[in-house]
Design a protein around this motif. Structure first.
Motif, PDB file in Angstrom:
ATOM      1  N   GLY A  19       6.968 -37.157  23.236  1.00  0.00           N
ATOM      2  CA  GLY A  19       6.773 -38.706  23.118  1.00  0.00           C
ATOM      3  C   GLY A  19       7.842 -39.784  22.020  1.00  0.00           C
ATOM      4  N   GLY A  20       8.777 -38.733  21.674  1.00  0.00           N
ATOM      5  CA  GLY A  20       9.787 -39.006  21.071  1.00  0.00           C
ATOM      6  C   GLY A  20       9.124 -39.163  19.580  1.00  0.00           C
ATOM      7  N   CYS A  21       9.676 -40.587  19.026  1.00  0.00           N
ATOM      8  CA  CYS A  21       8.654 -40.508  17.609  1.00  0.00           C
ATOM      9  C   CYS A  21       8.144 -40.076  17.330  1.00  0.00           C
ATOM     10  CB  CYS A  21       7.707 -41.611  18.082  1.00  0.00           C
ATOM     11  SG  CYS A  21       7.865 -43.167  18.640  1.00  0.00           S
ATOM     12  N   GLY A  22       8.822 -38.716  16.701  1.00  0.00           N
ATOM     13  CA  GLY A  22       8.366 -37.707  15.791  1.00  0.00           C
ATOM     14  C   GLY A  22       7.529 -36.361  16.258  1.00  0.00           C
ATOM     15  N   ASP A  23       7.751 -36.326  17.471  1.00  0.00           N
ATOM     16  CA  ASP A  23       6.971 -35.985  18.275  1.00  0.00           C
ATOM     17  C   ASP A  23       7.869 -34.030  18.203  1.00  0.00           C
ATOM     18  OD1 ASP A  23       4.353 -36.285  18.996  1.00  0.00           O
ATOM     19  OD2 ASP A  23       4.922 -36.192  21.224  1.00  0.00           O
ATOM     20  N   ILE A  24       8.822 -33.868  17.574  1.00  0.00           N
ATOM     21  CA  ILE A  24       9.717 -33.059  17.678  1.00  0.00           C
ATOM     22  C   ILE A  24       8.741 -32.111  16.701  1.00  0.00           C
ATOM     23  CG2 ILE A  24      11.239 -33.861  16.518  1.00  0.00           C
ATOM     24  CD1 ILE A  24      13.469 -31.942  17.137  1.00  0.00           C
ATOM     25  N   VAL A  25       8.458 -32.768  15.863  1.00  0.00           N
ATOM     26  CA  VAL A  25       7.424 -32.128  14.780  1.00  0.00           C
ATOM     27  C   VAL A  25       6.996 -31.201  15.397  1.00  0.00           C
ATOM     28  CG1 VAL A  25       5.858 -32.190  12.784  1.00  0.00           C
ATOM     29  CG2 VAL A  25       8.210 -33.250  13.033  1.00  0.00           C
ATOM     30  N   SER A  26       5.952 -31.273  16.051  1.00  0.00           N
ATOM     31  CA  SER A  26       4.739 -30.805  16.558  1.00  0.00           C
ATOM     32  C   SER A  26       5.925 -29.654  17.734  1.00  0.00           C
ATOM     33  CB  SER A  26       3.811 -31.912  18.346  1.00  0.00           C
ATOM     34  OG  SER A  26       4.805 -31.611  18.997  1.00  0.00           O
ATOM     35  N   THR A  27       6.667 -29.302  18.124  1.00  0.00           N
ATOM     36  CA  THR A  27       7.426 -27.991  18.399  1.00  0.00           C
ATOM     37  C   THR A  27       7.291 -27.006  17.832  1.00  0.00           C
ATOM     38  OG1 THR A  27       9.966 -28.399  18.109  1.00  0.00           O
ATOM     39  CG2 THR A  27       8.917 -29.922  19.652  1.00  0.00           C
ATOM     40  N   VAL A  28       7.110 -26.742  15.995  1.00  0.00           N
ATOM     41  CA  VAL A  28       7.523 -26.028  15.457  1.00  0.00           C
ATOM     42  C   VAL A  28       6.293 -24.995  15.357  1.00  0.00           C
ATOM     43  CG1 VAL A  28       7.674 -25.194  12.859  1.00  0.00           C
ATOM     44  CG2 VAL A  28       8.703 -27.369  14.028  1.00  0.00           C
ATOM     45  N   PRO A  29       4.984 -25.386  15.547  1.00  0.00           N
ATOM     46  CA  PRO A  29       4.211 -23.746  15.439  1.00  0.00           C
ATOM     47  C   PRO A  29       4.679 -22.944  16.679  1.00  0.00           C
ATOM     48  CG  PRO A  29       2.877 -26.339  15.171  1.00  0.00           C
ATOM     49  CD  PRO A  29       4.475 -26.442  15.344  1.00  0.00           C
ATOM     50  N   THR A  30       5.403 -23.627  17.749  1.00  0.00           N
ATOM     51  CA  THR A  30       5.139 -22.970  19.528  1.00  0.00           C
ATOM     52  C   THR A  30       6.424 -22.250  19.253  1.00  0.00           C
ATOM     53  OG1 THR A  30       3.751 -24.790  20.689  1.00  0.00           O
ATOM     54  CG2 THR A  30       5.493 -24.044  21.674  1.00  0.00           C
ATOM     55  N   ALA A  31       7.415 -22.959  18.816  1.00  0.00           N
ATOM     56  CA  ALA A  31       8.796 -22.094  18.262  1.00  0.00           C
ATOM     57  C   ALA A  31       8.483 -20.994  17.504  1.00  0.00           C
ATOM     58  CB  ALA A  31       9.912 -23.630  17.941  1.00  0.00           C
ATOM     59  N   HIS A  37       8.047 -13.423  19.067  1.00  0.00           N
ATOM     60  CA  HIS A  37       7.705 -12.841  20.191  1.00  0.00           C
ATOM     61  C   HIS A  37       9.167 -11.838  21.096  1.00  0.00           C
ATOM     62  CE1 HIS A  37       3.737 -13.589  19.740  1.00  0.00           C
ATOM     63  NE2 HIS A  37       3.312 -12.025  20.427  1.00  0.00           N
ATOM     64  N   GLY A  38       9.998 -12.143  20.263  1.00  0.00           N
ATOM     65  CA  GLY A  38      11.639 -11.972  20.468  1.00  0.00           C
ATOM     66  C   GLY A  38      12.283 -13.386  21.548  1.00  0.00           C
ATOM     67  N   VAL A  39      11.257 -14.436  21.741  1.00  0.00           N
ATOM     68  CA  VAL A  39      11.840 -15.579  22.433  1.00  0.00           C
ATOM     69  C   VAL A  39      13.213 -16.162  21.465  1.00  0.00           C
ATOM     70  CG1 VAL A  39      11.684 -17.492  24.664  1.00  0.00           C
ATOM     71  CG2 VAL A  39      10.099 -15.478  24.064  1.00  0.00           C
ATOM     72  N   ASP A  40      14.017 -16.080  21.923  1.00  0.00           N
ATOM     73  CA  ASP A  40      15.431 -17.365  21.608  1.00  0.00           C
ATOM     74  C   ASP A  40      14.704 -18.796  21.699  1.00  0.00           C
ATOM     75  OD1 ASP A  40      17.220 -18.697  20.066  1.00  0.00           O
ATOM     76  OD2 ASP A  40      18.670 -18.479  22.084  1.00  0.00           O
ATOM     77  N   VAL A  41      14.634 -19.768  20.852  1.00  0.00           N
ATOM     78  CA  VAL A  41      14.276 -21.112  21.050  1.00  0.00           C
ATOM     79  C   VAL A  41      14.952 -22.356  20.277  1.00  0.00           C
ATOM     80  CG1 VAL A  41      12.617 -22.799  20.325  1.00  0.00           C
ATOM     81  CG2 VAL A  41      11.613 -20.235  20.845  1.00  0.00           C
ATOM     82  N   ILE A  42      15.221 -23.162  21.554  1.00  0.00           N
ATOM     83  CA  ILE A  42      16.432 -24.803  21.489  1.00  0.00           C
ATOM     84  C   ILE A  42      15.299 -25.847  21.010  1.00  0.00           C
ATOM     85  CG2 ILE A  42      16.901 -25.064  23.291  1.00  0.00           C
ATOM     86  CD1 ILE A  42      19.378 -26.380  21.868  1.00  0.00           C
ATOM     87  N   LEU A  43      14.956 -26.091  20.223  1.00  0.00           N
ATOM     88  CA  LEU A  43      14.131 -27.727  19.710  1.00  0.00           C
ATOM     89  C   LEU A  43      15.237 -28.811  20.401  1.00  0.00           C
ATOM     90  CD1 LEU A  43      13.035 -27.233  15.780  1.00  0.00           C
ATOM     91  CD2 LEU A  43      12.525 -26.328  18.124  1.00  0.00           C
ATOM     92  N   GLY A  44      13.621 -30.295  20.524  1.00  0.00           N
ATOM     93  CA  GLY A  44      14.297 -31.220  21.114  1.00  0.00           C
ATOM     94  C   GLY A  44      13.352 -31.874  21.577  1.00  0.00           C
ATOM     95  N   GLY A  45      13.818 -33.804  21.795  1.00  0.00           N
ATOM     96  CA  GLY A  45      12.839 -34.193  21.383  1.00  0.00           C
ATOM     97  C   GLY A  45      13.043 -35.682  22.408  1.00  0.00           C
ATOM     98  N   VAL A  46      12.392 -36.856  23.049  1.00  0.00           N
ATOM     99  CA  VAL A  46      13.076 -37.938  23.349  1.00  0.00           C
ATOM    100  C   VAL A  46      13.425 -39.164  22.640  1.00  0.00           C
ATOM    101  CG1 VAL A  46      12.347 -39.663  24.998  1.00  0.00           C
ATOM    102  CG2 VAL A  46      11.203 -37.641  25.301  1.00  0.00           C
ATOM    103  N   ALA A  47      14.718 -39.482  22.825  1.00  0.00           N
ATOM    104  CA  ALA A  47      15.154 -40.580  22.185  1.00  0.00           C
ATOM    105  C   ALA A  47      15.098 -41.658  21.883  1.00  0.00           C
ATOM    106  CB  ALA A  47      16.666 -40.695  22.788  1.00  0.00           C
TER     107      ALA A  47
END
Length: 310
Positions: A19-31, A37-47
């Motif tokens: 959703g943009g607007c700070g939703d990138i913070v919601s990625t942290v628990p999933t990351a 479990h050994g998965v490399d992660v890159i974070l992101g969001g909508v501009a």
């Protein structure tokens, strides 16, 4: 994907806020869940930032942004120096600075079709074999008849994008009503609709370690919907207000859980998805929802700016 455990066999995941607007913070628990479990992660969001951060209504496009490494017309790598030409920093800028690593920035200008093509290309360039789109609050689960919907445009476009990726994809719903748009019953109904289509892939909750990491990140990123689950984890339950008191939120222990869902199962019962799925520009997506009678976050931002100018 049939179950969230399928994600543990992946090599690299893109986890982005839909959703943009700070939703990138919601990625942290999933990351953190995937990295454990050994998965490399890159974070992101909508501009796209709210007008309290960026007074220009609507999303920003790459031609407006400096200090990015464009992978294509829809996807770029952002750093701690990424900002608009008029000096506005994105939540993604602050996340890149906080973690001292590049993050993905998505330009929604291509509509559902354009962004999907861009993400498919970016996944190929970055060796990404899993994409998880996360949403703070759960409004991405909307069927379209919920009276409290305030920001259907970005969520609908990015939900459609998740259904058109060539790699495995899932949707992570974090915060359980913490954006004040859907009621708790409406969020429950959204999860139920997915589950009836075998689309509930799993769930994972906040731990003290993740809460501490989120608190550090929330010192530098402005967001209410992603902050409230942290408040719940610290013992705050019951009624709360956000958006300067304009919306009411009921905080429950479910707020600390990310529910993982098959995006196709959500899209199958979404009137919103039906309208935007074939769009090839942001303007076309907005017009499609407007023509169907929906007010969008772009309409809201334009009205707020007009009110400030009068």
């Amino acid at each position: 994907m049939k179950t969230i455990e399928d994600a543990f066999d992946k090599s690299r995941a893109l986890v982005f806020g839909v959703g943009g607007c700070g939703d990138i913070v919601s990625t942290v628990p999933t990351a953190q869940f995937l990295e454990a479990h050994g998965v490399d992660v890159i974070l992101g969001g909508v501009a796209w930032e709210r007008v309290v951060v960026d007074p220009q209504p609507g999303p920003r496009h790459f031609d407006d942004i400096e200090n990015i490494d464009r992978l294509n017309d829809s996807v770029a790598l952002a750093t701690d120096e990424t900002r608009t030409h008029d000096g506005i920093e994105f939540a993604e800028t602050n996340v890149a600075r906080h973690y001292d690593e590049d993050v993905i920035l998505i330009d929604i200008g291509g509509g559902a079709r354009g962004v999907a093509a861009g993400l498919n290309d970016a996944c190929d360039q970055l060796d990404v074999d899993l994409v998880v789109g996360t949403d703070a609050g759960g409004d991405v689960l909307a069927a379209g008849n919920e009276p409290g919907i305030k920001s259907p445009l970005t969520d609908a476009v990015m939900l459609s994008v998740l259904t058109h990726l060539e790699v495995d994809a899932c949707l992570g719903m974090y915060g359980y009503g913490s954006d004040g748009e859907l009621t708790l019953d409406e969020v429950k109904d959204g999860i139920s609709r997915a589950a009836k289509r075998d689309g509930l892939l799993g769930a994972w909750g906040l731990t003290p370690k993740i809460v501490g990491e989120l608190e550090d990140l929330l010192d530098v990123v402005t967001t209410e919907a992603s902050r409230l689950p942290v408040d719940v984890a610290r013992g705050k339950l019951g009624d709360a207000t956000i958006r300067d008191g304009a919306r009411s939120v009921e905080l429950t222990p479910a707020s600390t859980v990310t529910f993982y869902l098959d995006p196709e199962a959500i899209a199958a019962t979404s009137d919103l998805d039906e309208h935007v799925a074939h769009t090839e520009s942001f303007e076309a997506a907005h017009e499609a929802l407007s023509s169907a009678g929906y007010d969008t976050e772009l309409d809201l931002e334009r009205s707020l700016v007009t009110d400030d100018q009068t």
